[in-house]
Design an enzyme around this catalytic site. Sequence first.
Site, PDB file in Angstrom:
ATOM      1  CE  LYS A 142      17.078  32.729  -9.211  1.00  0.00           C
ATOM      2  NZ  LYS A 142      17.493  31.357  -9.658  1.00  0.00           N
ATOM      3  N   GLY A 201      13.411  30.626  -6.114  1.00  0.00           N
ATOM      4  CA  GLY A 201      11.997  30.780  -5.780  1.00  0.00           C
ATOM      5  C   GLY A 201      11.874  30.745  -4.204  1.00  0.00           C
ATOM      6  CG  ASN A 202      14.827  28.768  -1.493  1.00  0.00           C
ATOM      7  OD1 ASN A 202      14.962  29.283  -2.730  1.00  0.00           O
ATOM      8  ND2 ASN A 202      15.467  28.224  -0.666  1.00  0.00           N
ATOM      9  CE  LYS A 252      19.682  26.762  -8.654  1.00  0.00           C
ATOM     10  NZ  LYS A 252      18.696  27.479  -9.360  1.00  0.00           N
ATOM     11  CE  LYS A 310      12.125  29.252 -15.311  1.00  0.00           C
ATOM     12  NZ  LYS A 310      13.269  29.167 -14.584  1.00  0.00           N
TER      13      LYS A 310
END
Lengths: 301, 301
Positions: free
Chosen positions: A202, A10-11, A264, A128
């Site tokens: 994602k 997101g960053n 992740k 989420k």
Amino acid sequence: MKTLIVALGGNALIRFGEEGTTEEQFRNLRTPIKQIAELSKEYNIIITHGNGPQVGNLLLQQEGTSEVIKRHLGILVAETQGQIGYMIESTLDEELMHLNIDVEKLFLTVLTYVQVDPEDPAFKHPTKPIGPAYSEPRSGFVKTPKGWRRVVPSPKPIKIYQWREIKKLMQENFIVIACGGGGIPVIKEGKRLQGVEAVIDKDLASAKLGEQVEADILLIATDVEYVALNYKKSNQRNLHKLSISEAKKYLKEGQFPAGSMGPKIEAVISFIESCGERAIITSIENIKTALEGKAGTHIYK
Amino acid sequence: MKTLIVALGGNALIRFGEEGTTEEQFRNLRTPIKQIAELSKEYNIIITHGNGPQVGNLLLQQEGTSEVIKRHLGILVAETQGQIGYMIESTLDEELMHLNIDVEKLFLTVLTYVQVDPEDPAFKHPTKPIGPAYSEPRSGFVKTPKGWRRVVPSPKPIKIYQWREIKKLMQENFIVIACGGGGIPVIKEGKRLQGVEAVIDKDLASAKLGEQVEADILLIATDVEYVALNYKKSNQRNLHKLSISEAKKYLKEGQFPAGSMGPKIEAVISFIESCGERAIITSIENIKTALEGKAGTHIYK
């Protein structure tokens, strides 16, 4: 050329403390996209990205007026794939021009839908966080490290529908943007695909895509340079190398929290166990240096 | 195989009198997409589509709440390309499955941006109606045959940026969805592409794309089976054939109004004058029969 998937956190679009204006998102994208443009000389590249704040904003907007018909989350994810795909593409276009490789390099955003299981337990336990964080509690929201946020179901990706298209584009050396926001979640009812109210992780979608197109490297770009043990404690230890068996052990020990590093680590484990040669987790700033072996946590079999 | 562009009018998604629910749009899409799936056995196909009601709705939604940052129209067009592209794709997926050609047929939505001239007079004279029609006047709205609607600038398309990608996909026999909503309007500032507040006419964009990828046939699917002279008058005459010189003459005489048939006629003229073999204007229901020569207005050199 090896196939590299770069999963942008997101960053890459909105930095901590920013409002998320269009200008900010374009400015932030320059950091990863500049590196990716350079890497496209050496690798076949698939870019994937998140959409948490963006899809949450669309949801807020459609709740803001009764004049317009409401769409399910799957449609809103499709909208963010258009919105963010366009921003990534036009930044990439400019960076390829700077390198004088814009004429030979073709690139595309692939609207991606992803099959999920209607019986996935996630539908009963939304986890989420999407949209903005608030300092005060709101109905249906949960407390996250950033504040109170809306949570939606995040089922596991079973199959990326566009894998054949993406594989073909890889053979033709396209740079591909895919699996935006984890992909549009669909369930299969007979021959019909039905969009559902969910947002897929994602990183897990990127790993699944990697498996289906037989990618070589999965790089997850996030806000830390290294995966760490005892994260943010006095005895924090950054990991430069991590084997799959160690990763599984630390995951079981609870070293990687569910909302952030956990998926992740799960993603890189599943990628390497399926087909991947290696995986890297590092910061947005270090995509290129990490691939050169000079930064990031490198995960191997 | 010949390359066929099918430009879908707004009624491919939302019929007159409908609210435009997701279910309605999926149901309506079945009519054109079923025919297109069958035609994909004989033609290389590019599907283009409008987005008037959809982009207008997104605009209304972002005006509905001050909580979320507003985006320029270019970004909203990108969102509709995702939204509508996804709906077309999943309908196409199902129709190709019914024909048992889903495994061999690859298809993709191409996010498309289109260069416009910042000096285009359209920026000073907005003419393109978008969003819902109201029975009462609103500020900044104009009266159209359907009621009071918002109007935005509609500059001419100069260049479809993704033409090389689309041409490559044609060579690989992909079915391509492109130029959604006429494309994301951008102007070029040095090497940078800048999105602008406009909506491009999808028929003019389709003709420009046809020119750039050297398509053979442009079929514009709308709500009438034939182009007519003296439309809706007692002496209405449907045209089965129309030469470019006749088309220009009738256009000059004012037979084709600016908001509806005018740009379609302009589009087919420019397509045939550049490279096209022929063009057809017909209704959504008659795409296939028109290509067989049994319906529609056929425009030739």
